[in-house]
Design an enzyme around this catalytic site. Structure first.
Site, short mmCIF file in Angstrom:
data_model
loop_
_atom_site.label_atom_id
_atom_site.label_comp_id
_atom_site.label_asym_id
_atom_site.label_seq_id
_atom_site.Cartn_x
_atom_site.Cartn_y
_atom_site.Cartn_z
N CYS A 155 0.83 -1.20 0.00
CA CYS A 155 0.00 0.00 0.00
C CYS A 155 0.86 1.26 0.00
O CYS A 155 0.55 2.24 -0.69
CB CYS A 155 -0.93 0.01 1.21
SG CYS A 155 -2.16 -1.31 1.19
N ARG A 171 -8.54 -4.51 -1.49
CA ARG A 171 -7.78 -3.66 -2.40
C ARG A 171 -8.58 -3.58 -3.68
O ARG A 171 -8.38 -4.36 -4.60
CB ARG A 171 -6.36 -4.18 -2.64
CG ARG A 171 -5.57 -3.20 -3.50
CD ARG A 171 -4.12 -3.61 -3.73
NE ARG A 171 -3.28 -3.14 -2.64
CZ ARG A 171 -2.63 -3.97 -1.83
NH1 ARG A 171 -2.75 -5.26 -1.97
NH2 ARG A 171 -1.88 -3.48 -0.87
#
Length: 218
Positions: free
Chosen positions: A51, A128
């Site tokens: 991330c 995600r």
């Protein structure tokens, strides 16, 4: 509020659910982004390596999204203060400033409304997801990734440019299309064209030049 776990997943063509939330740029509402494109993307948690790499890359490419009149908005279950601390770490470590809002979703309410989680999920370990939302608040494309694989920023830009180029229905974007490359003509829907003396495949497969003048993302 109704149980978000009972909501069906969003489909392309759906109007996306509205929301209001706290963010690193102050309070935000989805309605603020009407009139321009928005990419809403989620991540499992702050201070995670994949991330972090994505946010560095997205922040570095923010001007390229801005050139396509598209705003960016991140989301995770972490608190606003965790987001702020993470942004500071990114600045200290990489010298990159994350200027787009990151919203908090500690109750998973937004994640469930958008179908980012399975109905029985009670954490965001697998979140995600990427949502491409047009200026009218309609979902035009989605993409999901496992926690072990980061997004391609170039591919996000390519999808965005393609969605914008074909939105009026006059053309289609072929495989590996990039701005400035040839597009496909929308297929004819009358038998006369299929029986014309031209090439047998021309009625459904023929190219046209991209005259949009958006070759900067090529």
């Amino acid at each position: 509020m109704e149980d978000q776990r009972e909501k069906p997943p969003l489909r392309i063509g759906d109007r996306v659910p509205g929301f209001a939330a706290r963010s690193t740029q102050g309070p935000v509402e989805l309605a603020q982004f009407r009139g321009r494109w928005l990419i809403l993307f989620s991540h499992p948690a702050d201070f995670t390596p994949v991330c972090t790499s994505e946010f560095v890359a997205l922040a570095s490419a923010a001007d390229r999204f801005r050139a396509l009149d598209c705003a960016l908005m991140g989301l995770s279950v972490d608190s606003l203060y965790a987001h702020i601390a993470w942004i500071r770490l990114i600045w200290d470590r990489f010298g990159v400033r994350v200027d787009f809002p990151i919203i908090e979703d500690p109750t998973l309410e937004i994640a469930r409304a958008y179908g980012m989680l399975g109905r029985e999920a009670y954490d965001a370990a697998s979140v995600r997801a990427t949502y491409y939302i047009d200026p009218d608040g309609i979902l035009r494309a989605t993409a999901c990734y496992p926690v072990t694989v980061g997004r391609s920023i170039d591919e996000m830009l390519r999808i965005l440019a393609a969605l914008q180029r074909v939105q009026d229905g006059t053309a289609l974007a072929p495989a590996d299309w990039k701005p400035g490359c040839d597009l496909l003509r929308t297929p004819e829907e009358q038998i006369e064209k299929a029986l014309s003396p031209e090439g047998s495949a021309d009625w459904f497969y023929s190219t046209i030049p991209d005259t949009s003048g958006s070759g900067s993302e090529r």
